[in-house]
Write an enzyme that holds these catalytic residues in place. Structure first.
Site, PDB file in Angstrom:
ATOM      1  N   VAL A 103       1.133  -1.280  -0.387  1.00 55.68           N
ATOM      2  CA  VAL A 103      -0.032  -0.467   0.237  1.00 55.68           C
ATOM      3  C   VAL A 103       1.095   1.801   0.248  1.00 55.68           C
ATOM      4  CG1 VAL A 103      -1.190   1.279   0.905  1.00 55.68           C
ATOM      5  CG2 VAL A 103      -1.517  -1.342   1.175  1.00 55.68           C
ATOM      6  N   CYS A 104       2.523   0.781   0.664  1.00 52.29           N
ATOM      7  CA  CYS A 104       2.884   2.250   0.566  1.00 52.29           C
ATOM      8  C   CYS A 104       2.840   3.199  -1.095  1.00 52.29           C
ATOM      9  CB  CYS A 104       4.248   1.606   1.932  1.00 52.29           C
ATOM     10  SG  CYS A 104       3.754   1.364   3.501  1.00 52.29           S
TER      11      CYS A 104
END
Length: 187
Positions: free
Chosen positions: A46-47
């Site tokens: 997700v980062c």
């Protein structure tokens, strides 16, 4: 106790930005609006989507007088390696701060002790070094730079117009409110 309206605590950290290593302190956040966005770790899932979204909006934030900082408990060396290998992270021109000692993560109360990583915490800091916006998510929930931009604009508006407040879904140019006895029960 909330961190809202508190000053950023002292720190010293190394960051990677535009091919260079730089040193930052709490003084780096003064004199301009700042966004400090914590994320769990480099080389994850997700980062990079969040950091790329922020990178896509970075020029707009700069036009608003806002500096952007990404922070994880990885080192500034890991940030450079990630920047060199990820197409999404190659877009990032703002500073990626290394927090391997978790000083910043603890100062901003987003550190997950048993994992050695940070929660997804987003903080908007005014030019005096005070935290004005704070949002913390579970690590499975990604953030949206457009919504963050709306919040920064609201914080800047309220700072420039004492006595006025921005209602829900406020956007730049929309009506604000001036709290008064006459408004009680009429909204």
């Amino acid at each position: 106790m909330s961190l809202i309206n508190t000053h950023v605590k002292p720190f010293k950290a190394n960051a990677y930005q535009n091919g260079k290593f730089i040193e930052l302190t709490e003084e780096s956040f003064k004199g301009k609006w700042s966004i400090v966005m914590f994320y769990p770790a480099d080389f994850t899932f997700v980062c990079p989507t969040e950091l790329e979204d922020l990178a896509d909006h970075h020029a707009e934030f700069q036009k608003m007088g806002v500096e952007v900082y990404g922070v994880s408990t990885d080192s500034h060396f890991a940030h450079k390696a990630w920047h060199d290998t990820s197409e999404a992270i190659k877009k990032v021109q703002y500073a990626l701060i290394g927090d391997p000692t978790a000083t910043l993560s603890r100062n901003f109360e987003v550190h997950i002790e048993e994992e050695g990583m940070a929660l997804r915490g987003t903080f908007v800091i005014n030019p005096e070094g005070q935290i004005k916006v704070m949002e913390v998510h579970d690590n499975g929930i990604g953030r949206d730079a457009s919504e963050l931009m709306r919040k920064v604009k609201a914080a800047q508006y309220v700072a420039a117009h004492p006595g006025e407040v921005c209602p829900a879904k406020w956007t730049e140019g929309a009506a604000t409110l001036i709290p008064s006895l006459d408004l009680v029960g009429k909204i």
